[in-house]
Design a protein around this motif. Structure first.
Motif, PDB file in Angstrom:
ATOM      1  N   LEU A 176      42.415  14.945  30.702  1.00 32.59           N
ATOM      2  CA  LEU A 176      42.244  16.059  31.628  1.00 32.59           C
ATOM      3  C   LEU A 176      41.031  16.908  31.255  1.00 32.59           C
ATOM      4  O   LEU A 176      40.229  17.298  32.114  1.00 32.59           O
ATOM      5  CB  LEU A 176      43.513  16.915  31.660  1.00 32.59           C
ATOM      6  CG  LEU A 176      44.739  16.295  32.346  1.00 32.59           C
ATOM      7  CD1 LEU A 176      45.964  17.169  32.145  1.00 32.59           C
ATOM      8  CD2 LEU A 176      44.478  16.085  33.839  1.00 32.59           C
ATOM      9  N   VAL A 177      40.906  17.203  29.957  1.00 39.50           N
ATOM     10  CA  VAL A 177      39.749  17.973  29.494  1.00 39.50           C
ATOM     11  C   VAL A 177      38.466  17.178  29.730  1.00 39.50           C
ATOM     12  O   VAL A 177      37.451  17.721  30.197  1.00 39.50           O
ATOM     13  CB  VAL A 177      39.906  18.334  28.000  1.00 39.50           C
ATOM     14  CG1 VAL A 177      38.622  18.962  27.461  1.00 39.50           C
ATOM     15  CG2 VAL A 177      41.081  19.280  27.802  1.00 39.50           C
ATOM     16  N   GLN A 178      38.513  15.878  29.400  1.00 38.82           N
ATOM     17  CA  GLN A 178      37.328  15.038  29.584  1.00 38.82           C
ATOM     18  C   GLN A 178      36.893  14.996  31.042  1.00 38.82           C
ATOM     19  O   GLN A 178      35.704  15.125  31.356  1.00 38.82           O
ATOM     20  CB  GLN A 178      37.628  13.619  29.080  1.00 38.82           C
ATOM     21  CG  GLN A 178      36.468  12.643  29.249  1.00 38.82           C
ATOM     22  CD  GLN A 178      36.744  11.322  28.571  1.00 38.82           C
ATOM     23  OE1 GLN A 178      37.048  11.260  27.396  1.00 38.82           O
ATOM     24  NE2 GLN A 178      36.656  10.231  29.327  1.00 38.82           N
ATOM     25  N   LYS A 179      37.864  14.836  31.960  1.00 35.08           N
ATOM     26  CA  LYS A 179      37.519  14.766  33.380  1.00 35.08           C
ATOM     27  C   LYS A 179      36.984  16.103  33.884  1.00 35.08           C
ATOM     28  O   LYS A 179      36.095  16.138  34.745  1.00 35.08           O
ATOM     29  CB  LYS A 179      38.735  14.350  34.202  1.00 35.08           C
ATOM     30  CG  LYS A 179      39.273  12.966  33.866  1.00 35.08           C
ATOM     31  CD  LYS A 179      38.240  11.884  34.086  1.00 35.08           C
ATOM     32  CE  LYS A 179      38.837  10.503  33.800  1.00 35.08           C
ATOM     33  NZ  LYS A 179      37.844   9.417  33.998  1.00 35.08           N
ATOM     34  N   MET A 180      37.501  17.202  33.336  1.00 34.37           N
ATOM     35  CA  MET A 180      36.975  18.523  33.696  1.00 34.37           C
ATOM     36  C   MET A 180      35.502  18.622  33.287  1.00 34.37           C
ATOM     37  O   MET A 180      34.650  19.103  34.054  1.00 34.37           O
ATOM     38  CB  MET A 180      37.787  19.609  32.999  1.00 34.37           C
ATOM     39  CG  MET A 180      37.301  21.031  33.254  1.00 34.37           C
ATOM     40  SD  MET A 180      37.780  21.651  34.872  1.00 34.37           S
ATOM     41  CE  MET A 180      39.484  22.128  34.542  1.00 34.37           C
ATOM     42  N   LEU A 181      35.202  18.149  32.091  1.00 31.63           N
ATOM     43  CA  LEU A 181      33.829  18.209  31.597  1.00 31.63           C
ATOM     44  C   LEU A 181      32.917  17.253  32.368  1.00 31.63           C
ATOM     45  O   LEU A 181      31.779  17.594  32.704  1.00 31.63           O
ATOM     46  CB  LEU A 181      33.812  17.876  30.103  1.00 31.63           C
ATOM     47  CG  LEU A 181      34.426  18.942  29.186  1.00 31.63           C
ATOM     48  CD1 LEU A 181      34.740  18.359  27.814  1.00 31.63           C
ATOM     49  CD2 LEU A 181      33.492  20.134  29.044  1.00 31.63           C
TER      50      LEU A 181
END
Length: 468
Positions: free
Chosen positions: A88-93
């Motif tokens: 989730l964090v990776q996709k946000m970034l």
């Protein structure tokens, strides 16, 4: 369809919608997408949508498999929730990187891919074991890992842009350490610092002649119609043998200079004459050239050492060790500068470097089996008997080592472990900045957690699911 899933560099929700619309597969109502497994057709569900990015069930499963491969032993449910958070964090970034036009080069991706594959080969002992373990060729593994590696590098670049040049003062480090609960203070495993003196057995003229003669015969057979790849499997001493000697697309700077010079002169399908590098002797075939990169296959052979030469090296190292033990004016470090033939460690007194950790400190598991066996037997300050080992290029060497320092396992403290605690304090400060950025973006980014996603506690506590 299989191509779309297997090779998605950027697989957005919009592209999935168009795909299903065109195929008229309305029965799935966009709850999942179809992918082809090796033996059967399976449904790959969408767990989450973040902006124009998606998190698939298969993303979680593949990462879970890799963590298990690396020896991570967290309970399955907890580990998969942690992986879900990471994605989730990776996709946000990654979503923000698209908006900000932040990219990484193909060369950067290839370097990281090669490092990942080499690590996996080293962990399993050989390229053949890696192919058997995953039931995929090296090329297929690279294709599968490439999109993931691209996103990871973009994520790292975005994190670096967001957190900036974080620095901490000694006061920050002390406050961080004092804020840690007693049971959260890191435990420092036993580590070792080791000096070495390395000698390379020279090749005799006869041994070099024998290898060149074998390679010339193989080259002749290839020119007469036999397949290069088949002969590479049978005779090459490189890890790439199981892939028919193929090493993939590489730029000139990624190859040994002599290898690159020969490879870039070849026409497609052409076979080089014998090429000598630090790894041994090669014949090379150019498969394809794309701008400043070449895809080649090769057959590597190394000369054999005579038993008399190996005995001579053992005797010489034994004499050097005896000289150090009985001569108060000659330290191991000075002897390494005089006698060692290892370019990486000679000038710093033979001090071995743990390149993976960027330090001279090793845990027992960080050593090669050859070095680790000897280290276990030594007390601090002692020098080993001469032993045979392999260098980073797979060449046979003989060496002696000295256990320079052994630090027993202990709870971290400011006196002995300040540098490590400083890094932890910097990481903690970066995480605070990143968390604040994520919280801000959560308010303005479209986020949807699908009903089939894991019911992880963090989804609500960290505001990935809005409070009702």
């Amino acid at each position: 369809m299989k191509y779309i899933v297997a090779h998605r560099q950027k697989m957005s929700l919009k592209s999935i919608n168009r795909f299903f619309f065109c195929c008229s597969i309305c029965i799935f109502y966009l709850q999942g997408i179809i992918v082809f497994a090796r033996d059967s057709l399976i449904i790959d569900q969408i767990y989450a949508v973040v902006g124009d990015e998606i998190v698939l069930k298969s993303d979680i499963e593949k990462q879970f498999e890799q963590y298990r491969f690396q020896g991570v032993k967290e309970p399955e449910e907890l580990l998969k929730c942690n992986i879900f958070r990471e994605f989730l964090v990776q996709k946000m970034l990654v979503n923000q990187a698209e908006l900000d036009s932040v990219t990484v080069s193909e060369a950067q991706v290839n370097v990281q891919l090669d490092q990942r594959i080499n690590y996996m080969i080293e962990s399993l002992g050989s390229a053949e074991n890696l192919v058997r373990y995953f039931r995929k060729s090296i090329a297929e593994l690279k294709d599968e890992l490439r999109p993931q590696m691209y996103e990871q590098l973009v994520t790292q670049k975005m994190q670096s842009d967001i957190t900036g040049a974080i620095s901490v003062t000694p006061s920050d480090v002390r406050n961080y350490y004092q804020s840690l609960p007693d049971d959260s203070i890191p435990f420092i495993e036993t580590y070792y610092q080791v000096n070495q003196i390395v000698l390379y057995p020279p090749f005799t003229e006869q041994a070099i002649y024998d290898v060149k003669d074998k390679l010339l015969l193989l080259r002749k057979r290839i020119l007469e119609g036999e397949k290069f790849s088949t002969l590479a499997v049978l005779y090459s001493e490189d890890a790439s043998a199981q892939q028919g000697g193929e090493i993939g697309f590489m730029a000139r700077g990624e190859l040994a200079p002599q290898y690159a010079e020969a490879a870039f002169k070849l026409k497609e399908g052409g076979i080089s004459t014998i090429v000598e590098t630090e790894f041994g002797f090669h014949i090379i075939q150019l498969i394809e050239r794309r701008e400043n990169k070449v895809n080649t296959r090769h057959i590597l052979m190394r000369p054999r050492y005579s038993s008399s030469e190996l005995l001579r090296l053992r005797t010489k190292l034994d004499s050097i060790a005896g000289l150090i033990r009985t001569n108060d004016t000659l330290s191991f470090e000075e002897a390494a500068r005089i006698f060692s033939q290892d370019d990486d460690t000679r000038q710093n007194g033979g001090l071995m470097i743990n390149f993976d950790a960027g330090t001279s400190k090793f845990g027992l598991d960080d050593f090669t089996p050859f070095d680790g066996y000897e280290v276990r037997r030594l007390k601090q300050g002692e020098i080993s008997q001469p032993f045979e080992a392999k260098d980073k290029n797979g060449r046979t060497v003989f060496k002696i080592i000295q256990l320079k320092q052994k630090s027993e396992g202990h709870k971290a403290n400011l006196k002995d472990d300040y540098d490590m605690l400083k890094k932890f304090a910097e990481q903690y400060k970066r995480q605070i900045v990143l968390n604040e950025w994520i919280a801000k973006k959560q308010k303005t980014t479209f986020i949807q957690i699908r009903g089939d996603a894991p019911a992880c506690q963090f989804l609500k506590t960290e505001n990935w699911i809005k409070a009702e």
